[in-house]
Motif scaffolding. Structure first.
Motif, PDB file in Angstrom:
ATOM      1  N   VAL A  50       0.840  -1.198   0.000  1.00  0.00           N
ATOM      2  CA  VAL A  50       0.000   0.000   0.000  1.00  0.00           C
ATOM      3  C   VAL A  50       0.874   1.247   0.000  1.00  0.00           C
ATOM      4  CG1 VAL A  50      -1.725   1.293   1.307  1.00  0.00           C
ATOM      5  CG2 VAL A  50      -1.892  -1.182   1.158  1.00  0.00           C
ATOM      6  N   GLY A  51       1.965   1.232   0.763  1.00  0.00           N
ATOM      7  CA  GLY A  51       2.863   2.386   0.837  1.00  0.00           C
ATOM      8  C   GLY A  51       3.534   2.713  -0.477  1.00  0.00           C
ATOM      9  N   ALA A  52       3.627   1.734  -1.380  1.00  0.00           N
ATOM     10  CA  ALA A  52       4.233   1.972  -2.691  1.00  0.00           C
ATOM     11  C   ALA A  52       3.352   2.867  -3.558  1.00  0.00           C
ATOM     12  CB  ALA A  52       4.492   0.646  -3.394  1.00  0.00           C
ATOM     13  N   HIS A  53       2.078   3.025  -3.191  1.00  0.00           N
ATOM     14  CA  HIS A  53       1.161   3.872  -3.957  1.00  0.00           C
ATOM     15  C   HIS A  53       0.945   5.231  -3.301  1.00  0.00           C
ATOM     16  CE1 HIS A  53       0.173   0.713  -6.755  1.00  0.00           C
ATOM     17  NE2 HIS A  53       0.031  -0.112  -5.736  1.00  0.00           N
ATOM     18  N   ILE A  54       1.673   5.498  -2.210  1.00  0.00           N
ATOM     19  CA  ILE A  54       1.527   6.769  -1.508  1.00  0.00           C
ATOM     20  C   ILE A  54       2.885   7.474  -1.499  1.00  0.00           C
ATOM     21  CG2 ILE A  54       0.929   7.863   0.684  1.00  0.00           C
ATOM     22  CD1 ILE A  54      -0.798   5.353   1.245  1.00  0.00           C
ATOM     23  N   GLY A  55       2.916   8.666  -2.050  1.00  0.00           N
ATOM     24  CA  GLY A  55       4.163   9.425  -2.116  1.00  0.00           C
ATOM     25  C   GLY A  55       4.497  10.047  -0.772  1.00  0.00           C
ATOM     26  N   CYS A  56       5.756   9.960  -0.382  1.00  0.00           N
ATOM     27  CA  CYS A  56       6.198  10.562   0.874  1.00  0.00           C
ATOM     28  C   CYS A  56       6.206  12.079   0.710  1.00  0.00           C
ATOM     29  CB  CYS A  56       7.589  10.053   1.250  1.00  0.00           C
ATOM     30  SG  CYS A  56       8.111  10.582   2.891  1.00  0.00           S
ATOM     31  N   GLN A  57       5.809  12.775   1.751  1.00  0.00           N
ATOM     32  CA  GLN A  57       5.686  14.226   1.689  1.00  0.00           C
ATOM     33  C   GLN A  57       6.813  14.948   2.432  1.00  0.00           C
ATOM     34  OE1 GLN A  57       3.076  15.663  -0.242  1.00  0.00           O
ATOM     35  NE2 GLN A  57       3.220  13.522  -0.862  1.00  0.00           N
ATOM     36  N   CYS A  58       7.914  14.229   2.722  1.00  0.00           N
ATOM     37  CA  CYS A  58       9.025  14.872   3.432  1.00  0.00           C
ATOM     38  C   CYS A  58       9.953  15.616   2.480  1.00  0.00           C
ATOM     39  CB  CYS A  58       9.805  13.838   4.240  1.00  0.00           C
ATOM     40  SG  CYS A  58      10.802  12.697   3.253  1.00  0.00           S
ATOM     41  N   GLY A  59       9.742  15.443   1.175  1.00  0.00           N
ATOM     42  CA  GLY A  59      10.573  16.121   0.192  1.00  0.00           C
ATOM     43  C   GLY A  59      11.592  15.220  -0.473  1.00  0.00           C
ATOM     44  N   CYS A  60      11.483  13.913  -0.267  1.00  0.00           N
ATOM     45  CA  CYS A  60      12.505  13.002  -0.798  1.00  0.00           C
ATOM     46  C   CYS A  60      12.131  12.395  -2.144  1.00  0.00           C
ATOM     47  CB  CYS A  60      12.770  11.879   0.206  1.00  0.00           C
ATOM     48  SG  CYS A  60      11.372  10.761   0.425  1.00  0.00           S
ATOM     49  N   ASN A  61      10.929  12.583  -2.649  1.00  0.00           N
ATOM     50  CA  ASN A  61      10.451  12.028  -3.917  1.00  0.00           C
ATOM     51  C   ASN A  61      10.388  10.508  -3.930  1.00  0.00           C
ATOM     52  OD1 ASN A  61      10.035  14.535  -5.103  1.00  0.00           O
ATOM     53  ND2 ASN A  61      12.138  14.656  -5.830  1.00  0.00           N
ATOM     54  N   ALA A  68      13.869   6.426   2.869  1.00  0.00           N
ATOM     55  CA  ALA A  68      14.983   5.972   3.710  1.00  0.00           C
ATOM     56  C   ALA A  68      15.402   7.020   4.738  1.00  0.00           C
ATOM     57  CB  ALA A  68      16.173   5.613   2.830  1.00  0.00           C
ATOM     58  N   MET A  69      14.655   8.100   4.830  1.00  0.00           N
ATOM     59  CA  MET A  69      15.008   9.154   5.784  1.00  0.00           C
ATOM     60  C   MET A  69      14.758   8.663   7.205  1.00  0.00           C
ATOM     61  SD  MET A  69      13.509  12.957   5.769  1.00  0.00           S
ATOM     62  CE  MET A  69      13.669  14.015   7.158  1.00  0.00           C
ATOM     63  N   LEU A  70      15.761   8.806   8.064  1.00  0.00           N
ATOM     64  CA  LEU A  70      15.617   8.376   9.452  1.00  0.00           C
ATOM     65  C   LEU A  70      14.594   9.250  10.156  1.00  0.00           C
ATOM     66  CD1 LEU A  70      19.338   7.765  10.404  1.00  0.00           C
ATOM     67  CD2 LEU A  70      17.620   6.068   9.862  1.00  0.00           C
ATOM     68  N   GLU A  71      13.712   8.616  10.883  1.00  0.00           N
ATOM     69  CA  GLU A  71      12.666   9.321  11.632  1.00  0.00           C
ATOM     70  C   GLU A  71      11.899  10.290  10.733  1.00  0.00           C
ATOM     71  OE1 GLU A  71      11.865   8.445  14.744  1.00  0.00           O
ATOM     72  OE2 GLU A  71      13.477   6.991  14.655  1.00  0.00           O
ATOM     73  N   CYS A  72      11.504   9.817   9.558  1.00  0.00           N
ATOM     74  CA  CYS A  72      10.765  10.651   8.609  1.00  0.00           C
ATOM     75  C   CYS A  72       9.450  11.094   9.239  1.00  0.00           C
ATOM     76  CB  CYS A  72      10.498   9.875   7.323  1.00  0.00           C
ATOM     77  SG  CYS A  72       9.534  10.810   6.122  1.00  0.00           S
ATOM     78  N   SER A  73       9.159  12.356   9.088  1.00  0.00           N
ATOM     79  CA  SER A  73       7.964  12.915   9.721  1.00  0.00           C
ATOM     80  C   SER A  73       6.677  12.496   9.011  1.00  0.00           C
ATOM     81  CB  SER A  73       8.057  14.438   9.746  1.00  0.00           C
ATOM     82  OG  SER A  73       8.133  14.932   8.419  1.00  0.00           O
ATOM     83  N   PHE A  74       6.785  11.958   7.803  1.00  0.00           N
ATOM     84  CA  PHE A  74       5.583  11.532   7.096  1.00  0.00           C
ATOM     85  C   PHE A  74       5.484  10.018   6.962  1.00  0.00           C
ATOM     86  CE2 PHE A  74       2.966  10.558   3.417  1.00  0.00           C
ATOM     87  CZ  PHE A  74       1.835  11.302   3.683  1.00  0.00           C
ATOM     88  N   SER A  75       6.549   9.361   6.505  1.00  0.00           N
ATOM     89  CA  SER A  75       6.432   7.935   6.198  1.00  0.00           C
ATOM     90  C   SER A  75       6.267   7.070   7.448  1.00  0.00           C
ATOM     91  CB  SER A  75       7.632   7.451   5.379  1.00  0.00           C
ATOM     92  OG  SER A  75       8.800   7.403   6.159  1.00  0.00           O
ATOM     93  N   LYS A  76       6.904   7.432   8.538  1.00  0.00           N
ATOM     94  CA  LYS A  76       6.791   6.615   9.749  1.00  0.00           C
ATOM     95  C   LYS A  76       5.350   6.604  10.277  1.00  0.00           C
ATOM     96  CE  LYS A  76       8.918   5.791  14.216  1.00  0.00           C
ATOM     97  NZ  LYS A  76       9.931   6.182  15.168  1.00  0.00           N
ATOM     98  N   PRO A  77       4.708   7.781  10.476  1.00  0.00           N
ATOM     99  CA  PRO A  77       3.305   7.739  10.907  1.00  0.00           C
ATOM    100  C   PRO A  77       2.386   7.129   9.843  1.00  0.00           C
ATOM    101  CG  PRO A  77       4.229   9.930  11.242  1.00  0.00           C
ATOM    102  CD  PRO A  77       5.236   9.138  10.496  1.00  0.00           C
ATOM    103  N   ALA A  78       2.710   7.331   8.563  1.00  0.00           N
ATOM    104  CA  ALA A  78       1.870   6.781   7.500  1.00  0.00           C
ATOM    105  C   ALA A  78       1.907   5.258   7.523  1.00  0.00           C
ATOM    106  CB  ALA A  78       2.318   7.310   6.147  1.00  0.00           C
TER     107      ALA A  78
END
Length: 171
Positions: A50-61, A68-78
């Motif tokens: 499911v996460g493969a269809h949702i773009g991360c909004q931390c700015g990493c594209n 792969a951003m450590l403690e990402c503010s978007f992907s971890k809660p998502a």
């Protein structure tokens, strides 16, 4: 010295024998807390799908599944939210639609189309042609430039005789 201070810093013999097993028991009991992983740290295959269809909004594209951003503010809660929604029995499409409704259509990442798979392989051919053109153009064997007239045999014979005389003196 007062009697109540006479045993400060001393342990009884029976307590000394229990220190190592108690420490070991404490370490074993605390290990699950130290090595515990949440859905965001060790996502399941379903969460990654499911996460493969949702773009991360931390700015990493990247997507939520590949950020792969450590403690990402978007992907971890998502990832944690996706795991909770899947545990509640929601389908992949419903979860993705919920994220799109919450964050807008920019968050949706569709599957690659036919051209998305084909274009990288088709670009290999022009790349190889460019490399071949470059090698043919810049790595041609160049003829040796002649700087003057070739020496005649009499000049070479003079030097040859001189070399022979020098070699005879060496012996």
């Amino acid at each position: 010295m007062p009697k109540f201070l006479s045993n400060v810093g001393r342990t009884s013999r029976s307590a000394r024998g229990l220190e190592a097993p108690l420490l070991l028991a404490l370490i074993v009991a605390a290990a699950p807390l130290v090595f515990a992983e949440t859905a965001a740290e060790k996502p399941s295959v379903d969460v990654r799908r499911v996460g493969a269809h949702i773009g991360c909004q931390c700015g990493c594209n990247d997507t939520v599944a590949t950020c792969a951003m450590l403690e990402c503010s978007f992907s971890k809660p998502a990832k944690e939210k996706i795991a909770k929604l899947q545990a509640a029995g929601m389908t992949d499409k419903t979860i993705i639609d919920q994220f799109v409704a919450e964050f807008g259509p920019i968050v949706y990442r569709g599957n690659p189309s036919f051209y998305g798979w084909l274009v990288p392989y088709l670009l290999i051919l022009p790349g190889l042609a460019l490399i071949g053109w470059f090698l043919r153009r810049y790595y041609k064997p160049r003829p040796i430039a002649v700087t003057g007239p070739a020496p005649d045999d009499s000049t070479l014979a003079k030097y040859h005789d001189r070399i022979e005389r020098d070699l005879a003196h060496l012996e």
